[in-house]
Design a protein around this motif. Sequence first.
Motif, PDB file in Angstrom:
ATOM      1  N   ARG A 380       0.856  -1.196   0.000  1.00 21.65           N
ATOM      2  CA  ARG A 380       0.000   0.000   0.000  1.00 21.65           C
ATOM      3  C   ARG A 380       0.884   1.236   0.000  1.00 21.65           C
ATOM      4  O   ARG A 380       1.806   1.344   0.818  1.00 21.65           O
ATOM      5  CB  ARG A 380      -0.914  -0.007   1.229  1.00 21.65           C
ATOM      6  N   GLY A 381       0.592   2.170  -0.901  1.00 19.94           N
ATOM      7  CA  GLY A 381       1.471   3.333  -1.036  1.00 19.94           C
ATOM      8  C   GLY A 381       0.707   4.640  -1.136  1.00 19.94           C
ATOM      9  O   GLY A 381      -0.483   4.669  -1.454  1.00 19.94           O
ATOM     10  N   LEU A 404      -5.917  -2.888   8.114  1.00 23.78           N
ATOM     11  CA  LEU A 404      -6.736  -2.234   7.097  1.00 23.78           C
ATOM     12  C   LEU A 404      -6.380  -0.762   6.967  1.00 23.78           C
ATOM     13  O   LEU A 404      -6.574  -0.156   5.910  1.00 23.78           O
ATOM     14  CB  LEU A 404      -8.227  -2.401   7.466  1.00 23.78           C
ATOM     15  N   ARG A 405      -5.826  -0.189   8.046  1.00 24.73           N
ATOM     16  CA  ARG A 405      -5.445   1.219   7.990  1.00 24.73           C
ATOM     17  C   ARG A 405      -4.431   1.476   6.866  1.00 24.73           C
ATOM     18  O   ARG A 405      -4.444   2.543   6.237  1.00 24.73           O
ATOM     19  CB  ARG A 405      -4.871   1.652   9.343  1.00 24.73           C
ATOM     20  N   SER A 406      -3.582   0.471   6.599  1.00 17.63           N
ATOM     21  CA  SER A 406      -2.585   0.651   5.528  1.00 17.63           C
ATOM     22  C   SER A 406      -3.293   0.897   4.195  1.00 17.63           C
ATOM     23  O   SER A 406      -2.798   1.612   3.326  1.00 17.63           O
ATOM     24  CB  SER A 406      -1.674  -0.578   5.415  1.00 17.63           C
ATOM     25  N   MET A 407      -4.433   0.300   4.042  1.00 18.65           N
ATOM     26  CA  MET A 407      -5.224   0.431   2.812  1.00 18.65           C
ATOM     27  C   MET A 407      -5.956   1.772   2.805  1.00 18.65           C
ATOM     28  O   MET A 407      -6.046   2.441   1.774  1.00 18.65           O
ATOM     29  CB  MET A 407      -6.231  -0.712   2.811  1.00 18.65           C
ATOM     30  N   SER A 408      -6.474   2.124   3.968  1.00 16.29           N
ATOM     31  CA  SER A 408      -7.256   3.350   4.068  1.00 16.29           C
ATOM     32  C   SER A 408      -6.371   4.581   3.846  1.00 16.29           C
ATOM     33  O   SER A 408      -6.771   5.546   3.197  1.00 16.29           O
ATOM     34  CB  SER A 408      -7.923   3.389   5.440  1.00 16.29           C
ATOM     35  N   GLU A 409      -5.143   4.523   4.354  1.00 17.26           N
ATOM     36  CA  GLU A 409      -4.225   5.659   4.204  1.00 17.26           C
ATOM     37  C   GLU A 409      -3.646   5.746   2.792  1.00 17.26           C
ATOM     38  O   GLU A 409      -3.235   6.815   2.348  1.00 17.26           O
ATOM     39  CB  GLU A 409      -3.060   5.530   5.199  1.00 17.26           C
ATOM     40  N   ALA A 410      -3.611   4.618   2.116  1.00 15.59           N
ATOM     41  CA  ALA A 410      -2.969   4.581   0.792  1.00 15.59           C
ATOM     42  C   ALA A 410      -3.864   5.206  -0.270  1.00 15.59           C
ATOM     43  O   ALA A 410      -5.077   5.268  -0.099  1.00 15.59           O
ATOM     44  CB  ALA A 410      -2.670   3.134   0.412  1.00 15.59           C
TER      45      ALA A 410
END
Length: 438
Positions: A380-381, A404-410
């Motif tokens: 996730r970037g 899931l936060r990694s996805m939400s922030e990306a």
Amino acid sequence: MTERTLPQSLQEIASCVNGYDPKSLPVAQAREFIARLVPRVRAVEMLALRSALGRVLARDVVSPIDVPAHDNSAMDGYALRGSDLAADGDTLLQVAGSVFAGQAGQAEPASAAPGECVRIMTGAVMPAGLDTVVPQEFVKVEGDRIAVPAGVVRAGDNRRLAGEDLARGEVALAAGRVLRPADLGMLASLGQAEVPVWRRLRVAFFSTGDELRSIGEALPAGCVYDSNRYTLWGMLVRLDVELIDLGVVRDDPEALAAAFRAAARDADAVITSGGVSVGEADHTKAVMASLGDVLFWRIAMRPGRPMAIGRIGNADNADGHHAILFGLPGNPVAVMVTFYALVRDALLAMSGATAHALPMLRAASTAAIRKKPGRTEYQRGIVTRADGGDWQVRITGSQGSGILRSMSEANGLVVLHHAQGNVAAGELVDVLPFDGLI
Ligand code: AMP
Ligand code: MG
């Protein structure tokens, strides 16, 4: 109705996929298998133009008319004969009349003699014999005459040709197209009030796992709220499919079988999350296998690995109707990544859409990334523009498949391909931006 011809068995499909290895299946091979597996909806419905936005065109639309129907002016100005233009100095022309948009047939005059011009507005039909329009801001008006300075216009300029947008008899839009705003406008320009589209794909989905609780319920120790049904719902809504939400199904063979039967009866595809890992203690895999023709894969990807794929039948259906099963892993990030990598395009194909690869960006990684060759990684970037204007990408914090936060922030997925190894800081990588994912 989905396709009625006898489908190939999963074994037959596997034998067509080069390098098929269910224990370590490269993403490309998984995608190829799925593309061969999925049938396409067959029923067509006629929809009013505005209702067809986002739907898939079922037949080619052939233009019944020329658009525009006549040569017309692209500017407000004066229509003239290109051959009257002098190479040097001003060209003096007599203004013989004027013509406005929407006045075809009653334009006055419909033609002009050599040495004459006609005042013309944008969209007005070109008078007979006149082939060029000089924009009004370039001319000097002297009573009922104009002077056109040399070089401001060439013969043929500022004239729109009949049929230059769409020619009569030409395919204006091809079947398989997901209709976008421009397409609705184009269909309207043909006078088309209704369009044939494939019926919406019906997709059932549910979550499995005894630890899951639905929002609104108490959360006992050891339990988590079911989030996958919400991310899945969101991703499916973007695809414009019809949704059948079967809720959280507890780890009970009868409850699971009932959910799968309902899905096989009512849906073209069923998407589940959870219960497909190797060594999974619950009943999901056994029930999937007992109700249909199902394979359990380990995909060479991260996150994502385990996945079930196949057909879930329904003994109650005399016509042998079945649903395509996408049994996704339970981890929240894995659900989203497997959906985008493997399910999304398959659902579009089932919906009748012709393949269209998502555009990727090439962005410089701000830091080194560790990557093992032999699997596809989806990190996730956050993509931003560097000072010089080039794209750069920074990996979001922890990449655990449960975070899931990694996805939400990306704002995009960094796709590190199967054969790719470690990435050095500054090296270009492929990024799939989330914006624009329909
Ligand atoms: P599983 O694939 O069933 O082994 O699940 C892997 C992990 O994902 C476990 O930690 C589950 O609790 C979690 N998980 C499974 N389904 C869901 C869901 N619907 N919502 C949130 N977490 C889930
Ligand atoms: Mg589980």
